[in-house]
Design an enzyme around this catalytic site. Structure first.
Site, PDB file in Angstrom:
ATOM      1  N   ASP A  60       0.806  -1.271  -0.315  1.00  0.00           N
ATOM      2  CA  ASP A  60      -0.228   0.092   0.004  1.00  0.00           C
ATOM      3  C   ASP A  60       0.895   1.116  -0.107  1.00  0.00           C
ATOM      4  O   ASP A  60       1.148   2.025   0.810  1.00  0.00           O
ATOM      5  CB  ASP A  60      -0.589  -0.276   1.405  1.00  0.00           C
ATOM      6  CG  ASP A  60      -1.898   1.203   1.124  1.00  0.00           C
ATOM      7  OD1 ASP A  60      -1.743   1.771   0.625  1.00  0.00           O
ATOM      8  OD2 ASP A  60      -2.490   1.550   2.350  1.00  0.00           O
ATOM      9  N   ASN A  87       3.356   4.964 -11.305  1.00  0.00           N
ATOM     10  CA  ASN A  87       2.018   4.524 -11.868  1.00  0.00           C
ATOM     11  C   ASN A  87       1.185   4.328 -10.842  1.00  0.00           C
ATOM     12  O   ASN A  87      -0.490   4.538 -11.503  1.00  0.00           O
ATOM     13  CB  ASN A  87       2.522   3.307 -13.145  1.00  0.00           C
ATOM     14  CG  ASN A  87       1.511   3.025 -13.809  1.00  0.00           C
ATOM     15  OD1 ASN A  87       1.055   4.212 -15.229  1.00  0.00           O
ATOM     16  ND2 ASN A  87       0.659   2.390 -13.886  1.00  0.00           N
ATOM     17  N   TYR A 160      -8.932  13.957  -7.771  1.00  0.00           N
ATOM     18  CA  TYR A 160      -7.716  13.547  -8.472  1.00  0.00           C
ATOM     19  C   TYR A 160      -7.415  14.834  -9.614  1.00  0.00           C
ATOM     20  O   TYR A 160      -5.649  14.363  -9.597  1.00  0.00           O
ATOM     21  CB  TYR A 160      -8.846  12.434  -9.354  1.00  0.00           C
ATOM     22  CG  TYR A 160      -7.754  12.489 -10.692  1.00  0.00           C
ATOM     23  CD1 TYR A 160      -7.429  10.486 -10.557  1.00  0.00           C
ATOM     24  CD2 TYR A 160      -7.819  12.721 -12.370  1.00  0.00           C
ATOM     25  CE1 TYR A 160      -7.027  10.337 -11.419  1.00  0.00           C
ATOM     26  CE2 TYR A 160      -7.017  11.584 -13.216  1.00  0.00           C
ATOM     27  CZ  TYR A 160      -6.890  10.517 -12.781  1.00  0.00           C
ATOM     28  OH  TYR A 160      -5.799   9.794 -13.613  1.00  0.00           O
ATOM     29  N   LYS A 164      -2.972  15.035  -9.684  1.00  0.00           N
ATOM     30  CA  LYS A 164      -2.299  14.713 -10.415  1.00  0.00           C
ATOM     31  C   LYS A 164      -1.525  16.058 -11.288  1.00  0.00           C
ATOM     32  O   LYS A 164      -0.175  15.803 -11.242  1.00  0.00           O
ATOM     33  CB  LYS A 164      -2.531  14.278 -11.896  1.00  0.00           C
ATOM     34  CG  LYS A 164      -3.789  12.972 -11.655  1.00  0.00           C
ATOM     35  CD  LYS A 164      -2.315  11.777 -11.165  1.00  0.00           C
ATOM     36  CE  LYS A 164      -2.788  10.459 -11.715  1.00  0.00           C
ATOM     37  NZ  LYS A 164      -1.789   9.767 -11.643  1.00  0.00           N
ATOM     38  N   THR A 197      -7.954   1.218 -22.033  1.00  0.00           N
ATOM     39  CA  THR A 197      -7.189   0.449 -21.112  1.00  0.00           C
ATOM     40  C   THR A 197      -8.607  -1.052 -20.549  1.00  0.00           C
ATOM     41  O   THR A 197      -9.944  -0.662 -21.153  1.00  0.00           O
ATOM     42  CB  THR A 197      -6.797   0.604 -19.672  1.00  0.00           C
ATOM     43  OG1 THR A 197      -7.798   0.665 -18.763  1.00  0.00           O
ATOM     44  CG2 THR A 197      -5.908   1.457 -19.610  1.00  0.00           C
TER      45      THR A 197
END
Length: 261
Positions: A60, A87, A160, A164, A197
């Site tokens: 984690d 990643n 998010y 980022k 993906t």
């Protein structure tokens, strides 16, 4: 082209996702010693890692102690760690504006996307300081996986986008610090846009493509190969030997404005 990665020890975090998996495969093809990391998706690693002979690890990475322990295990097993592909991350669902998003959800998203990268990078540089740079002068490399959400914003995913965007500052600072322990080390950031993906492939149709490419001159969604190629380029001590502190956006020329109604 030989990317000069043969024999390098590389850690790919978040390898259970589509981009992470393809990066692992490409690094393996280049002759690197690849460690594929997973957390909640670690059980998905074995079916494709085992046939390739890739080493897998669970941690984690939002926990600094687990990030340190992961890198320590890799160094104990392989002697050193040369490449970090940071990643690991999570795109949260459902879409919610800031004022309707709970504090716990905000913290979890930032933990998974920012702190996981920060702790991984810290553990990596600590290990590099202990082992020293490679004697062949190849230079260590860190590549962070960002997102166009961090460049243009993304309504409904503010934590998010914020996390980022913060990777940009992390990358710009770390590239100045890492050379103190390895004068040839480089740090860069790949910024993918919409990417097909396995997790999203079932939802991709003509209507979705038309909507998400409305700000892009190239009217297609990226494949995981597109993103992996950019990551491998930046990781390479041959192809990108003099590239550090750069953002490589892989999003078909995406702009923050509509190009077509």
């Amino acid at each position: 082209m030989d990317l000069g990665l043969k024999g390098s020890v590389a850690l790919v975090t978040g390898a259970s996702g589509g981009i992470g998996r393809r990066v692992c495969e490409r690094l393996h093809e280049e002759g690197a010693v690849v460690v594929a990391h997973g957390h909640t998706g670690v059980d998905r690693l074995a079916p494709w890692c085992d046939p390739l002979g890739l080493h897998t690890e669970r941690a984690d990475l939002s926990d600094d102690a687990e990030a340190d322990a992961l890198v320590d295990r890799i160094v104990a097993r392989h002697g050193r760690l040369d490449v970090l592909i940071a990643n690991a991350g999570r795109w949260p669902e459902p879409e919610l504006p800031l004022h309707r998003t709970g504090a716990a959800d905000l913290r979890r998203t930032v933990d998974d996307n920012l702190w996981s990268a920060l702790w991984s990078a810290r553990a990596f540089v600590r290990a590099l300081a202990r082992t020293g740079p490679r004697p062949d002068g190849r230079g260590a490399s860190v590549v962070f996986t960002g997102s166009t959400a961090g460049r243009f914003g993304e309504a409904g995913h503010i934590a998010y986008a914020t996390s980022k965007a913060a990777l940009h500052g992390l990358m710009l600072t770390l590239k100045n610090e890492i050379v103190a322990v390895d004068p040839h080390a480089r740090v860069n950031l790949v910024q993918p846009g919409w990417t097909v993906t396995d997790a999203v492939a079932a939802h991709v149709d003509e209507a979705l493509v038309a909507r998400v490419t409305a700000t892009m001159p190239l009217r297609r969604i990226a494949s995981v190969d597109d993103i992996a190629a950019a990551v491998l380029f930046l990781a390479s001590p041959v192809a990108a030997r003099h590239v550090s502190g750069e953002v490589l956006t892989v999003a078909g020329g995406m702009e923050g404005r509509l190009l077509r109604p």
